[in-house]
Design an enzyme around this catalytic site. Structure first.
Site, short mmCIF file in Angstrom:
data_model
loop_
_atom_site.label_atom_id
_atom_site.label_comp_id
_atom_site.label_asym_id
_atom_site.label_seq_id
_atom_site.Cartn_x
_atom_site.Cartn_y
_atom_site.Cartn_z
N ASP A 129 -3.65 3.59 -8.33
CA ASP A 129 -4.18 2.53 -7.47
C ASP A 129 -3.56 1.18 -7.80
OD1 ASP A 129 -6.20 4.10 -6.00
OD2 ASP A 129 -6.92 4.47 -8.03
N GLU B 165 -9.19 14.51 -12.73
CA GLU B 165 -7.75 14.24 -12.81
C GLU B 165 -7.34 13.88 -14.24
OE1 GLU B 165 -6.78 11.02 -10.14
OE2 GLU B 165 -7.42 9.51 -11.58
O1 LIG Z 1 -8.80 9.29 -7.16
C1 LIG Z 1 -7.69 9.25 -6.67
C2 LIG Z 1 -6.42 9.26 -7.42
O2 LIG Z 1 -6.49 8.62 -8.66
C3 LIG Z 1 -5.25 8.75 -6.61
O3 LIG Z 1 -4.12 9.17 -7.27
C4 LIG Z 1 -5.20 7.24 -6.48
O4 LIG Z 1 -6.39 6.75 -5.92
C5 LIG Z 1 -4.01 6.78 -5.61
O5 LIG Z 1 -4.19 7.21 -4.31
P1 LIG Z 1 -3.17 6.82 -3.15
O6 LIG Z 1 -1.90 7.55 -3.41
O7 LIG Z 1 -3.85 7.25 -1.88
O8 LIG Z 1 -2.99 5.33 -3.21
#
Ligand SMILES: O=C[C@H](O)[C@H](O)[C@H](O)COP(=O)(O)O
Length: 155
Positions: free
Chosen positions: A65, A84
């Site tokens: 994020d 995760e």
């Molecule tokens: O809980 C979600 C994970 O940590 C994702 O990897 C993180 O939120 C990034 O997501 P995005 O690729 O949609 O930005």
């Protein structure tokens, strides 16, 4: 054995992995970090595994994020908090894919949300302890994601 992360960015990695597996006839088992990741693996017809069967992974690929200058991360914005981290901790290497939108001088500059992971079994265990102490006996039944408590006796 590869851990597959969650979110929007990981989709591109899974697409590329799917091509590679098909073109190079690779034998790859994918361990999901969330329900979304599991669906992604199944949709792409990759081999699905879990940590019970494959507790040691060669690699885990995931998104982030926010990423700071020292490559420290904020992760879990999609709600995949504990799972995760467990999958990543089983992997020899962790590869994080992030584009410029995740770039940050200081963590928290961009990503301001706070999330808490509530694991049902911990939640239920706490309820059992509390209710047993306070209210007496009860029966607990649960389905996939649904828990119900039937009180046998109220004090
Ligand atoms: O809980 C979600 C994970 O940590 C994702 O990897 C993180 O939120 C990034 O997501 P995005 O690729 O949609 O930005």
């Amino acid at each position: 054995m590869i851990g597959i992360g969650s979110g929007s960015t990981i989709v591109y990695a899974v697409e590329r992995l799917t091509e590679k597996v098909a073109n190079e006839q690779l034998k790859v088992v994918c361990i999901p970090t969330s329900f979304q990741a599991k669906q992604l693996i199944v949709q792409h017809k990759l081999t699905l595994g879990d940590l019970d069967a494959y507790p040691e992974l060669d690699l885990c690929i995931d998104g982030a994020d926010e990423v700071d200058l020292k490559l420290c991360l904020i992760k879990g914005g999609g709600g995949c908090l504990l799972q995760e981290k467990i999958v990543a901790s089983c992997a020899q290497d962790l590869v994080i894919i992030a584009d410029y939108t995740k770039d940050s001088k200081r963590l928290g500059d961009q990503y301001k949300k706070g999330l808490v992971d509530m694991f049902c079994f911990i939640f239920i265990a706490s309820i059992i302890t509390y209710v047993t102490l306070v209210r007496g006996d009860f029966e607990l039944s649960h389905g996939e994601n649904i828990y119900s408590i039937v009180f046998m006796q109220f004090c």
